[in-house]
Design an enzyme around this catalytic site. Structure first.
Site, PDB file in Angstrom:
ATOM      1  N   GLN A 272      19.603  -6.426   5.811  1.00 39.95           N
ATOM      2  CA  GLN A 272      19.499  -7.840   5.412  1.00 39.95           C
ATOM      3  C   GLN A 272      20.794  -8.609   5.648  1.00 39.95           C
ATOM      4  O   GLN A 272      20.788  -9.838   5.685  1.00 39.95           O
ATOM      5  CB  GLN A 272      19.102  -7.946   3.931  1.00 39.95           C
ATOM      6  CG  GLN A 272      17.696  -7.451   3.657  1.00 39.95           C
ATOM      7  CD  GLN A 272      17.383  -7.478   2.171  1.00 39.95           C
ATOM      8  OE1 GLN A 272      17.715  -6.541   1.461  1.00 39.95           O
ATOM      9  NE2 GLN A 272      16.772  -8.561   1.695  1.00 39.95           N
TER      10      GLN A 272
ATOM     11  N   HIS B  80      10.933  -0.461  -1.190  1.00 41.71           N
ATOM     12  CA  HIS B  80      11.109  -1.791  -0.574  1.00 41.71           C
ATOM     13  C   HIS B  80      12.368  -1.783   0.314  1.00 41.71           C
ATOM     14  O   HIS B  80      12.353  -2.295   1.439  1.00 41.71           O
ATOM     15  CB  HIS B  80      11.208  -2.835  -1.697  1.00 41.71           C
ATOM     16  CG  HIS B  80      11.528  -4.228  -1.268  1.00 41.71           C
ATOM     17  ND1 HIS B  80      10.636  -5.273  -1.370  1.00 41.71           N
ATOM     18  CD2 HIS B  80      12.667  -4.770  -0.743  1.00 41.71           C
ATOM     19  CE1 HIS B  80      11.202  -6.389  -0.921  1.00 41.71           C
ATOM     20  NE2 HIS B  80      12.442  -6.119  -0.539  1.00 41.71           N
ATOM     21  N   GLU B  81      13.448  -1.184  -0.190  1.00 39.42           N
ATOM     22  CA  GLU B  81      14.715  -1.177   0.573  1.00 39.42           C
ATOM     23  C   GLU B  81      14.624  -0.260   1.799  1.00 39.42           C
ATOM     24  O   GLU B  81      15.151  -0.591   2.862  1.00 39.42           O
ATOM     25  CB  GLU B  81      15.882  -0.761  -0.327  1.00 39.42           C
ATOM     26  CG  GLU B  81      16.078  -1.591  -1.588  1.00 39.42           C
ATOM     27  CD  GLU B  81      16.094  -3.087  -1.369  1.00 39.42           C
ATOM     28  OE1 GLU B  81      16.377  -3.525  -0.239  1.00 39.42           O
ATOM     29  OE2 GLU B  81      15.789  -3.828  -2.327  1.00 39.42           O
TER      30      GLU B  81
ATOM     31  N   CYS C 169      11.456 -10.952  -2.047  1.00 35.82           N
ATOM     32  CA  CYS C 169      12.480 -10.470  -1.116  1.00 35.82           C
ATOM     33  C   CYS C 169      13.462 -11.597  -0.811  1.00 35.82           C
ATOM     34  O   CYS C 169      13.044 -12.712  -0.504  1.00 35.82           O
ATOM     35  CB  CYS C 169      11.836  -9.965   0.170  1.00 35.82           C
ATOM     36  SG  CYS C 169      13.039  -9.278   1.327  1.00 35.82           S
ATOM     37  N   LEU C 170      14.739 -11.279  -0.872  1.00 30.23           N
ATOM     38  CA  LEU C 170      15.770 -12.280  -0.586  1.00 30.23           C
ATOM     39  C   LEU C 170      15.708 -12.752   0.872  1.00 30.23           C
ATOM     40  O   LEU C 170      16.199 -13.840   1.184  1.00 30.23           O
ATOM     41  CB  LEU C 170      17.166 -11.709  -0.890  1.00 30.23           C
ATOM     42  CG  LEU C 170      17.429 -11.374  -2.368  1.00 30.23           C
ATOM     43  CD1 LEU C 170      18.759 -10.641  -2.514  1.00 30.23           C
ATOM     44  CD2 LEU C 170      17.412 -12.616  -3.239  1.00 30.23           C
TER      45      LEU C 170
ATOM     46  N   HIS D 271      13.095  -2.035   4.583  1.00 28.84           N
ATOM     47  CA  HIS D 271      14.056  -2.862   5.332  1.00 28.84           C
ATOM     48  C   HIS D 271      14.783  -2.032   6.387  1.00 28.84           C
ATOM     49  O   HIS D 271      14.987  -2.494   7.515  1.00 28.84           O
ATOM     50  CB  HIS D 271      15.100  -3.470   4.400  1.00 28.84           C
ATOM     51  CG  HIS D 271      14.669  -4.707   3.685  1.00 28.84           C
ATOM     52  ND1 HIS D 271      14.308  -5.859   4.346  1.00 28.84           N
ATOM     53  CD2 HIS D 271      14.556  -4.986   2.363  1.00 28.84           C
ATOM     54  CE1 HIS D 271      14.003  -6.800   3.457  1.00 28.84           C
ATOM     55  NE2 HIS D 271      14.137  -6.291   2.232  1.00 28.84           N
TER      56      HIS D 271
ATOM     57  N   GLY E  35      17.981  -5.544  -5.539  1.00 30.40           N
ATOM     58  CA  GLY E  35      18.308  -4.579  -4.486  1.00 30.40           C
ATOM     59  C   GLY E  35      18.707  -5.309  -3.218  1.00 30.40           C
ATOM     60  O   GLY E  35      18.455  -6.519  -3.078  1.00 30.40           O
TER      61      GLY E  35
HETATM   62  O1  GNR Z   1      15.332  -9.062  -5.868  1.00 37.65           O
HETATM   63  C1  GNR Z   1      14.351  -8.426  -5.484  1.00 37.65           C
HETATM   64  N1  GNR Z   1      13.300  -8.248  -6.347  1.00 37.65           N
HETATM   65  C2  GNR Z   1      12.264  -7.368  -6.117  1.00 37.65           C
HETATM   66  C3  GNR Z   1      11.139  -7.453  -6.933  1.00 37.65           C
HETATM   67  C4  GNR Z   1      10.080  -6.576  -6.758  1.00 37.65           C
HETATM   68  C5  GNR Z   1      10.136  -5.608  -5.794  1.00 37.65           C
HETATM   69  C6  GNR Z   1      11.244  -5.521  -4.955  1.00 37.65           C
HETATM   70  C7  GNR Z   1      12.306  -6.390  -5.126  1.00 37.65           C
HETATM   71  S1  GNR Z   1      13.709  -6.260  -4.084  1.00 37.65           S
HETATM   72  C8  GNR Z   1      14.304  -7.906  -4.112  1.00 37.65           C
HETATM   73  C9  GNR Z   1      15.629  -8.003  -3.403  1.00 37.65           C
HETATM   74  C10 GNR Z   1      15.436  -7.680  -1.937  1.00 37.65           C
HETATM   75  O2  GNR Z   1      14.968  -8.446  -1.133  1.00 37.65           O
HETATM   76  N2  GNR Z   1      15.755  -6.468  -1.558  1.00 37.65           N
HETATM   77  O3  GNR Z   1      15.554  -6.084  -0.288  1.00 37.65           O
HETATM   78 NI    NI Z   2      13.891  -7.321   0.403  1.00 35.69          NI
END
Ligand code: GNR
Ligand code: NI
Length: 163
Positions: free
Chosen positions: A51, A135-136, A93-94, A139, A46
């Site tokens: 980001q 999670h997104e 998270c990236l 952000h 995601g």
């Molecule tokens: O690549 C991602 N893997 C992930 C694994 C578990 C829960 C959420 C994620 S999102 C993350 C990519 C990212 O940072 N999205 O904002």
């Molecule tokens: Ni993330």
């Protein structure tokens, strides 16, 4: 299409609250395609516009094994249907490389969003999609998985990230 640069913790721009999209034009399509390309290149499941330093409520996700099911969510809203039903997930998270954080999130939710044409959609997500969309949306609100760590672990992480 272009690869976009991903902001890294503790960049203060990751703390901005994103604005709702109200214009469904070609630039929205270009942004979502660039975000998908960036997410695929970084092997993420995601990516939120925040980001890549675009403070609009746009999210892309692909949770498929084959990485061939791109999803775009504009102005996504999650409504918790049962606040007692929580599931744990080891989240990465990236924007916060090198850490995995166990986060508990609601499992029974309703998701509303717009597509890039501005049409409304609603679904009841399951499994990893439920976790990932939350999670997104975090952000888009300026929240990071680092915020779920203990204060001690947060300060260690910040030291490591800024040295
Ligand atoms: O690549 C991602 N893997 C992930 C694994 C578990 C829960 C959420 C994620 S999102 C993350 C990519 C990212 O940072 N999205 O904002
Ligand atoms: Ni993330």
């Amino acid at each position: 299409m272009s690869i976009l640069k991903i902001l890294k913790y503790p960049d203060p721009r990751l703390r901005k609250v994103a604005e709702k999209v109200s214009l469904f034009d070609k630039s929205l399509e270009i942004l979502s395609n660039d975000m998908l390309e960036t997410m695929y290149k970084e092997n993420g499941i995601g990516l939120a516009a925040t980001q890549v330093d675009i403070h609009k409520r746009v999210v892309v996700i692909d949770i498929s094994e084959e990485r061939d099911d791109p999803l775009v969510f504009v102005n996504p809203v999650v409504t918790v249907l049962d606040d007692k039903s929580l599931v744990p997930c080891e989240e990465g998270c990236l924007s916060v490389p090198g850490v995995n954080v166990e986060v508990m999130r609601p499992d029974k939710v309703k998701l509303n969003w717009l597509d890039i044409r501005g049409n409304n959609h609603e679904m009841h997500p399951e499994g990893l999609l439920t976790v990932c969309i939350q999670h997104e949306i975090d952000h888009l609100e300026g929240k990071l998985i680092a915020d779920f760590l203990s204060p001690l672990k947060q300060s260690r992480l910040k030291k490591k990230a800024t040295k």
